[in-house]
Design a protein around this motif. Structure first.
Motif, mmCIF file in Angstrom:
data_model
loop_
_atom_site.group_PDB
_atom_site.id
_atom_site.type_symbol
_atom_site.label_atom_id
_atom_site.label_comp_id
_atom_site.label_asym_id
_atom_site.label_seq_id
_atom_site.Cartn_x
_atom_site.Cartn_y
_atom_site.Cartn_z
ATOM 1 N N GLN A 32 41.581 46.705 38.278
ATOM 2 C CA GLN A 32 40.677 46.045 37.453
ATOM 3 C C GLN A 32 39.388 45.984 37.215
ATOM 4 O OE1 GLN A 32 40.959 41.960 35.821
ATOM 5 N NE2 GLN A 32 42.417 41.568 37.076
ATOM 6 N N LEU A 33 38.597 47.024 37.020
ATOM 7 C CA LEU A 33 36.991 47.199 37.403
ATOM 8 C C LEU A 33 35.888 45.668 37.784
ATOM 9 C CD1 LEU A 33 36.531 50.311 35.383
ATOM 10 C CD2 LEU A 33 36.668 49.967 37.681
ATOM 11 N N ALA A 34 34.907 45.345 38.399
ATOM 12 C CA ALA A 34 34.114 44.014 38.420
ATOM 13 C C ALA A 34 33.378 44.614 36.832
ATOM 14 C CB ALA A 34 33.939 43.673 39.531
ATOM 15 N N MET A 35 33.190 43.265 35.754
ATOM 16 C CA MET A 35 32.577 43.470 34.409
ATOM 17 C C MET A 35 31.022 42.189 35.792
ATOM 18 S SD MET A 35 33.351 44.569 32.068
ATOM 19 C CE MET A 35 35.458 45.093 32.227
ATOM 20 N N GLU A 36 30.624 41.646 36.270
ATOM 21 C CA GLU A 36 30.273 41.229 37.272
ATOM 22 C C GLU A 36 30.151 40.384 38.174
ATOM 23 O OE1 GLU A 36 29.170 37.067 35.163
ATOM 24 O OE2 GLU A 36 29.861 38.093 34.004
ATOM 25 N N TYR A 37 29.562 39.848 38.687
ATOM 26 C CA TYR A 37 29.099 39.089 40.144
ATOM 27 C C TYR A 37 28.636 38.200 40.132
ATOM 28 C CZ TYR A 37 30.653 44.190 41.589
ATOM 29 O OH TYR A 37 30.939 45.540 41.334
ATOM 30 N N ARG A 38 29.490 37.120 40.971
ATOM 31 C CA ARG A 38 28.773 35.506 40.869
ATOM 32 C C ARG A 38 28.281 35.345 42.541
ATOM 33 N NH1 ARG A 38 32.180 33.505 36.133
ATOM 34 N NH2 ARG A 38 31.761 34.266 34.115
ATOM 35 N N VAL A 39 27.826 34.521 42.203
ATOM 36 C CA VAL A 39 27.229 34.074 43.102
ATOM 37 C C VAL A 39 28.128 32.445 43.560
ATOM 38 C CG1 VAL A 39 25.475 32.728 45.260
ATOM 39 C CG2 VAL A 39 24.806 34.299 43.381
ATOM 40 N N ILE A 46 28.816 36.280 47.030
ATOM 41 C CA ILE A 46 28.741 36.873 45.950
ATOM 42 C C ILE A 46 30.138 37.817 45.545
ATOM 43 C CG2 ILE A 46 27.774 39.021 44.865
ATOM 44 C CD1 ILE A 46 25.167 39.213 45.924
ATOM 45 N N VAL A 47 30.950 37.353 44.222
ATOM 46 C CA VAL A 47 32.234 37.981 44.542
ATOM 47 C C VAL A 47 32.079 38.627 43.368
ATOM 48 C CG1 VAL A 47 33.491 36.185 45.761
ATOM 49 C CG2 VAL A 47 33.049 35.327 43.650
ATOM 50 N N ALA A 48 33.584 39.979 42.702
ATOM 51 C CA ALA A 48 33.384 40.596 41.783
ATOM 52 C C ALA A 48 34.409 39.339 40.591
ATOM 53 C CB ALA A 48 34.155 41.992 41.791
ATOM 54 N N LEU A 63 37.853 35.930 36.157
ATOM 55 C CA LEU A 63 37.797 35.677 37.065
ATOM 56 C C LEU A 63 38.360 36.804 38.439
ATOM 57 C CD1 LEU A 63 41.740 34.997 34.546
ATOM 58 C CD2 LEU A 63 40.206 33.537 35.638
ATOM 59 N N ARG A 64 38.215 35.615 39.546
ATOM 60 C CA ARG A 64 37.597 36.408 40.586
ATOM 61 C C ARG A 64 39.502 37.639 40.945
ATOM 62 N NH1 ARG A 64 35.830 32.059 45.322
ATOM 63 N NH2 ARG A 64 34.817 31.686 44.452
ATOM 64 N N ILE A 65 38.493 38.651 41.770
ATOM 65 C CA ILE A 65 39.479 39.984 41.123
ATOM 66 C C ILE A 65 39.462 41.215 42.456
ATOM 67 C CG2 ILE A 65 39.222 40.782 38.966
ATOM 68 C CD1 ILE A 65 36.974 42.923 39.101
ATOM 69 N N GLY A 66 40.428 41.772 42.898
ATOM 70 C CA GLY A 66 40.161 42.240 44.118
ATOM 71 C C GLY A 66 40.438 41.803 45.490
ATOM 72 N N GLU A 67 39.462 41.933 46.870
ATOM 73 C CA GLU A 67 39.631 40.541 47.750
ATOM 74 C C GLU A 67 39.354 39.685 47.512
ATOM 75 O OE1 GLU A 67 38.464 43.765 51.144
ATOM 76 O OE2 GLU A 67 36.006 42.466 49.396
ATOM 77 N N ASP A 68 38.636 39.310 46.443
ATOM 78 C CA ASP A 68 38.212 37.709 46.021
ATOM 79 C C ASP A 68 39.008 36.948 45.623
ATOM 80 O OD1 ASP A 68 35.434 38.891 47.436
ATOM 81 O OD2 ASP A 68 34.796 40.179 45.954
ATOM 82 N N HIS A 69 40.002 37.867 45.312
ATOM 83 C CA HIS A 69 41.140 36.552 44.660
ATOM 84 C C HIS A 69 41.355 35.992 45.120
ATOM 85 C CE1 HIS A 69 44.787 35.151 42.302
ATOM 86 N NE2 HIS A 69 44.201 35.927 41.222
ATOM 87 N N PRO A 70 41.651 34.812 44.930
ATOM 88 C CA PRO A 70 42.196 33.684 45.721
ATOM 89 C C PRO A 70 43.431 34.037 46.973
ATOM 90 C CG PRO A 70 41.471 32.552 44.375
ATOM 91 C CD PRO A 70 41.334 34.460 43.260
#
Length: 77
Positions: A68-75, A5-7, A13-20
């Protein structure tokens, strides 16, 4: 490959530590902020500890980067 699951932001677009291109984890950011507050270390010293540039430390501390704040999470795969 395991799914995780990523934020993502409001644009999906991915944010935080999930950004590429993220070099720091969310835990690293928390530690950086804590060290700045507790020790008062300058940008250069923090940059050396976390192996990033002093300008990157400045942007993180001022909230223009990684704010940035996570607006949703995706698998994802």
């Amino acid at each position: 490959m395991a799914k995780r699951i990523v934020a993502v932001n409001d644009l999906g677009l991915r944010i935080g530590e999930d950004h590429p291109r993220a070099k720091l984890t969310d835990a690293d950011i928390k530690q950086l902020l804590q060290l700045r507050g507790e020790t008062g270390w300058g940008y250069k010293r923090l940059a050396s500890v976390f192996e990033i540039s002093a300008s990157q430390v400045r942007r993180i501390l001022k909230g223009t980067q990684r704010a940035q704040l996570a607006m949703e999470y995706r698998v994802v795969d």
